[in-house]
Scaffold this active site. Structure first.
Site, PDB file in Angstrom:
ATOM      1  N   LYS A 203      22.555   4.164 -40.473  1.00  0.00           N
ATOM      2  CA  LYS A 203      21.510   3.879 -41.464  1.00  0.00           C
ATOM      3  C   LYS A 203      20.430   2.984 -40.858  1.00  0.00           C
ATOM      4  O   LYS A 203      19.222   3.243 -40.962  1.00  0.00           O
ATOM      5  CB  LYS A 203      22.123   3.179 -42.685  1.00  0.00           C
ATOM      6  CG  LYS A 203      21.113   2.613 -43.659  1.00  0.00           C
ATOM      7  CD  LYS A 203      20.269   3.697 -44.318  1.00  0.00           C
ATOM      8  CE  LYS A 203      19.170   3.096 -45.149  1.00  0.00           C
ATOM      9  NZ  LYS A 203      18.293   4.100 -45.760  1.00  0.00           N
ATOM     10  N   ASN A 207      16.066   3.775 -39.858  1.00  0.00           N
ATOM     11  CA  ASN A 207      14.869   3.015 -40.231  1.00  0.00           C
ATOM     12  C   ASN A 207      14.247   2.313 -39.033  1.00  0.00           C
ATOM     13  O   ASN A 207      13.027   2.145 -38.962  1.00  0.00           O
ATOM     14  CB  ASN A 207      15.204   2.023 -41.343  1.00  0.00           C
ATOM     15  CG  ASN A 207      15.366   2.739 -42.687  1.00  0.00           C
ATOM     16  OD1 ASN A 207      15.006   3.906 -42.818  1.00  0.00           O
ATOM     17  ND2 ASN A 207      15.906   2.042 -43.672  1.00  0.00           N
ATOM     18  N   ARG A 210      12.049   4.641 -37.212  1.00  0.00           N
ATOM     19  CA  ARG A 210      10.747   4.811 -37.884  1.00  0.00           C
ATOM     20  C   ARG A 210       9.858   3.599 -37.598  1.00  0.00           C
ATOM     21  O   ARG A 210       8.672   3.745 -37.281  1.00  0.00           O
ATOM     22  CB  ARG A 210      10.970   4.978 -39.378  1.00  0.00           C
ATOM     23  CG  ARG A 210       9.730   5.391 -40.162  1.00  0.00           C
ATOM     24  CD  ARG A 210      10.142   6.006 -41.472  1.00  0.00           C
ATOM     25  NE  ARG A 210       9.065   6.325 -42.377  1.00  0.00           N
ATOM     26  CZ  ARG A 210       8.286   7.397 -42.301  1.00  0.00           C
ATOM     27  NH1 ARG A 210       8.438   8.248 -41.305  1.00  0.00           N
ATOM     28  NH2 ARG A 210       7.339   7.626 -43.186  1.00  0.00           N
ATOM     29  N   CYS A 257      12.993  -1.849 -46.734  1.00  0.00           N
ATOM     30  CA  CYS A 257      13.865  -1.099 -45.822  1.00  0.00           C
ATOM     31  C   CYS A 257      13.361  -1.173 -44.398  1.00  0.00           C
ATOM     32  O   CYS A 257      13.941  -1.843 -43.552  1.00  0.00           O
ATOM     33  CB  CYS A 257      13.918   0.361 -46.260  1.00  0.00           C
ATOM     34  SG  CYS A 257      14.076   0.539 -47.992  1.00  0.00           S
TER      35      CYS A 257
HETATM   36  N1  SAJ Z   1       4.311   3.565 -42.739  1.00  0.00           N
HETATM   37  C1  SAJ Z   1       3.345   3.470 -41.742  1.00  0.00           C
HETATM   38  N2  SAJ Z   1       3.117   4.544 -40.928  1.00  0.00           N
HETATM   39  C2  SAJ Z   1       3.826   5.698 -41.069  1.00  0.00           C
HETATM   40  C3  SAJ Z   1       4.814   5.784 -42.091  1.00  0.00           C
HETATM   41  C4  SAJ Z   1       5.041   4.699 -42.917  1.00  0.00           C
HETATM   42  O1  SAJ Z   1       2.705   2.439 -41.588  1.00  0.00           O
HETATM   43  O2  SAJ Z   1       3.573   6.650 -40.316  1.00  0.00           O
HETATM   44  C5  SAJ Z   1       4.568   2.389 -43.581  1.00  0.00           C
HETATM   45  C6  SAJ Z   1       4.350   2.654 -45.053  1.00  0.00           C
HETATM   46  O3  SAJ Z   1       3.005   2.434 -45.411  1.00  0.00           O
HETATM   47  C7  SAJ Z   1       5.277   1.628 -45.689  1.00  0.00           C
HETATM   48  C8  SAJ Z   1       6.424   1.523 -44.689  1.00  0.00           C
HETATM   49  O4  SAJ Z   1       5.936   2.050 -43.465  1.00  0.00           O
HETATM   50  O5  SAJ Z   1       4.637   0.383 -45.793  1.00  0.00           O
HETATM   51  C9  SAJ Z   1       7.677   2.281 -45.089  1.00  0.00           C
HETATM   52  O6  SAJ Z   1       7.289   3.521 -45.527  1.00  0.00           O
HETATM   53  P1  SAJ Z   1       8.291   4.803 -45.475  1.00  0.00           P
HETATM   54  O7  SAJ Z   1       7.443   6.017 -45.572  1.00  0.00           O
HETATM   55  O8  SAJ Z   1       9.209   4.686 -44.342  1.00  0.00           O
HETATM   56  O9  SAJ Z   1       9.103   4.732 -46.830  1.00  0.00           O
HETATM   57  P2  SAJ Z   1      10.345   3.903 -47.377  1.00  0.00           P
HETATM   58  O10 SAJ Z   1      10.492   2.572 -46.716  1.00  0.00           O
HETATM   59  O11 SAJ Z   1      10.174   3.947 -48.828  1.00  0.00           O
HETATM   60  O12 SAJ Z   1      11.635   4.833 -46.992  1.00  0.00           O
HETATM   61  C10 SAJ Z   1      12.333   4.675 -45.808  1.00  0.00           C
HETATM   62  C11 SAJ Z   1      12.862   6.055 -45.407  1.00  0.00           C
HETATM   63  N3  SAJ Z   1      13.440   5.981 -44.096  1.00  0.00           N
HETATM   64  C12 SAJ Z   1      13.047   6.891 -43.156  1.00  0.00           C
HETATM   65  O13 SAJ Z   1      12.154   7.698 -43.371  1.00  0.00           O
HETATM   66  C13 SAJ Z   1      13.755   6.839 -41.857  1.00  0.00           C
HETATM   67  C14 SAJ Z   1      13.916   6.498 -46.401  1.00  0.00           C
HETATM   68  O14 SAJ Z   1      14.524   7.710 -45.974  1.00  0.00           O
HETATM   69  C15 SAJ Z   1      14.979   5.435 -46.514  1.00  0.00           C
HETATM   70  O15 SAJ Z   1      16.031   5.814 -47.400  1.00  0.00           O
HETATM   71  C16 SAJ Z   1      14.339   4.166 -47.036  1.00  0.00           C
HETATM   72  O16 SAJ Z   1      13.398   3.741 -46.034  1.00  0.00           O
HETATM   73  C17 SAJ Z   1      15.422   3.141 -47.280  1.00  0.00           C
HETATM   74  O17 SAJ Z   1      15.676   2.886 -48.487  1.00  0.00           O
HETATM   75  O18 SAJ Z   1      16.063   2.720 -46.327  1.00  0.00           O
END
Ligand code: SAJ
Length: 418
Positions: A203, A207, A210, A257
């Site tokens: 898990k 994240n 990402r 997250c």
């Molecule tokens: N963000 C960027 N650039 C990107 C993508 C996102 O700056 O290319 C930023 C977003 O604006 C935001 C943050 O990152 O501030 C997180 O955004 P996110 O799209 O990752 O969304 P979360 O945090 O709601 O969801 C993530 C997801 N994890 C992954 O995609 C690996 C989700 O699957 C998880 O379940 C969730 O975290 C969690 O609850 O852990």
């Protein structure tokens, strides 16, 4: 196993409790907040999530879901409480500790405890199990324990709770199999079994992967400002390569997250998690980078009024936890020469005053879009041009139609374009 006690009725616990109730389990939802318990028992919800209200209402009306302030005896206990980080970036496991201690005297032989909260590697084995052993039940023989992290995307929670693949880590094979039986009642995705520490790391690494990739995009944005290219165009064209996926630059990484989980690894192995630590620092530098970009644009405007569009951590949600916008607001508010109006149609309660639409733009010297809410694409620049004082807009998400804004004589600045 017929009954489930779900501890923590938030973004994960409430949808999970509702789906289990809709699939025939007797579900006792537990939350420490009496207000949340009352809202849910009235068939309503306290968070913005598409489709969740219908699901909760159906679960309550079916009689299979009821919310309580204290844990109830059940065959299965699911702990879905927050695991935030403290100011010093160390994991705060106090919510797990409280939840686990609250069920010790409810545990009976044959029970299964599932920790869903995202946790540092080793939490189930070294932190949760010792608490559960206070029940005097023998783990692996009388009491079974598993870790099953969720990976749903806020905004698509219900669909992903059902369709996503699930990883289940058991303290032993029997625990993993028992947990699998529970999730098979609603999960359509494949279910993979492993041990608890591996499941915890899976898990966190999802994240962390990402966050590191977002940091690469944000470093590209900084470099692009310096060498005079458009980071979004570089990423778009590089991503034409079949195995390249450069993420999107941003004013920062928010949410509870992506901006949190990587710190769990840094805390565990600080000398080894160097790229992970550096990535967090790069992403956490973006609010200031955005503020500096803003200050550069308005340096010749005394007492400038800033209009901030969006304060949530990402588009089309109401969640402001760890939002980069909050950090930018603090910097603007600390500057006596600036005034600030904030507009976000998704947020009802916020630490700072929110303005109405017109009021936010009136006499504005610079519009700063920090969140790409879908609604913002439909703002009419021609209408806005009549009420602002200075036609300047900074788009930190590459989410607006540049030509449309420039046609109304706005100077359009893009984060990531030198
Ligand atoms: N963000 C960027 N650039 C990107 C993508 C996102 O700056 O290319 C930023 C977003 O604006 C935001 C943050 O990152 O501030 C997180 O955004 P996110 O799209 O990752 O969304 P979360 O945090 O709601 O969801 C993530 C997801 N994890 C992954 O995609 C690996 C989700 O699957 C998880 O379940 C969730 O975290 C969690 O609850 O852990």
């Amino acid at each position: 196993m017929k009954s489930v006690c779900v501890l923590g009725l938030g973004y994960i616990g409430l949808p999970t409790a509702s789906i289990l109730a809709s699939n025939g389990y007797r579900v006792y939802g537990v939350d420490v907040s009496p207000k949340i318990v009352e809202i849910i028992n009235n068939g309503d919800i306290h968070i913005e999530e598409p489709g969740l209200k219908t699901l909760v209402k159906a679960a309550i009306n079916s009689g299979n879901l009821k919310a309580y302030n204290t844990p109830q005896e059940a065959d299965v206990f699911i702990i879905a409480v927050p695991t935030p980080i403290n100011e010093d970036k160390k994991a705060d496991l106090s919510y797990i500790e409280i939840a686990a201690n609250s069920i010790v005297d409810k545990l009976k032989p044959g029970n299964l405890v599932i920790l869903e909260s995202t946790s540092p590697p080793g939490t189930t084995k070294d932190f949760l199990n010792p608490i559960l052993e206070k029940s005097k039940l023998k783990l692996g023989e009388e009491l079974f324990v598993a870790h099953c992290p969720e990976r749903v995307l806020p905004g698509k929670i219900i669909k992903e709770l059902i369709q996503n693949k699930r990883i289940i880590g058991g303290i032993d094979e029997k625990s993993a199999q028992m947990a699998k039986e529970i999730y098979l009642s609603f999960v359509e995705g494949d279910i993979h079994l492993t041990d608890t520490t591996t499941a915890e790391m899976v898990k966190i690494m999802e994240n962390t992967y990402r966050d590191v990739n977002i940091a690469l995009a944000n470093e590209l944005a900084k470099i692009s400002h310096n060498i005079g290219v458009n980071a979004w165009e570089v990423a778009e064209l590089a991503n034409l390569h079949p195995r390249v996926n450069i993420h999107s630059p941003s004013p920062g990484v928010g949410g509870h997250c992506i901006s949190v989980d990587p710190w769990f690894i840094v805390e565990k192995v600080p000398m080894l998690a160097r790229l992970i630590n550096e990535s967090r620092d790069i992403n956490d530098s973006m609010p200031e980078f955005t503020y500096d970009l803003l200050m550069q644009q308005i340096k010749d405007i005394p007492n400038a009024k800033i209009t901030m569009l969006g304060v949530t951590y990402k588009a089309d949600v109401d969640d402001v936890r760890e939002s980069p916008a909050t950090k930018i607001i603090e910097m603007i508010n600390n500057n006596p020469n600036l005034k600030l109006s904030i507009y976000d149609p998704h947020v009802k309660y916020f630490d700072y005053e929110l303005s109405g639409f017109e009021e936010a733009f009136k006499e504005s010297d610079c519009i700063l879009l920090t969140v790409n809410h879908s609604e913002f694409k439909y703002i009419d620049p021609a209408q806005i041009a009549k009420i602002v004082k200075n036609k300047l807009i900074i788009d930190t998400r590459n989410s607006l139609d540049r030509q449309k804004w420039e046609k109304s004589d706005f100077k359009y600045i893009l984060l990531g374009e030198g």
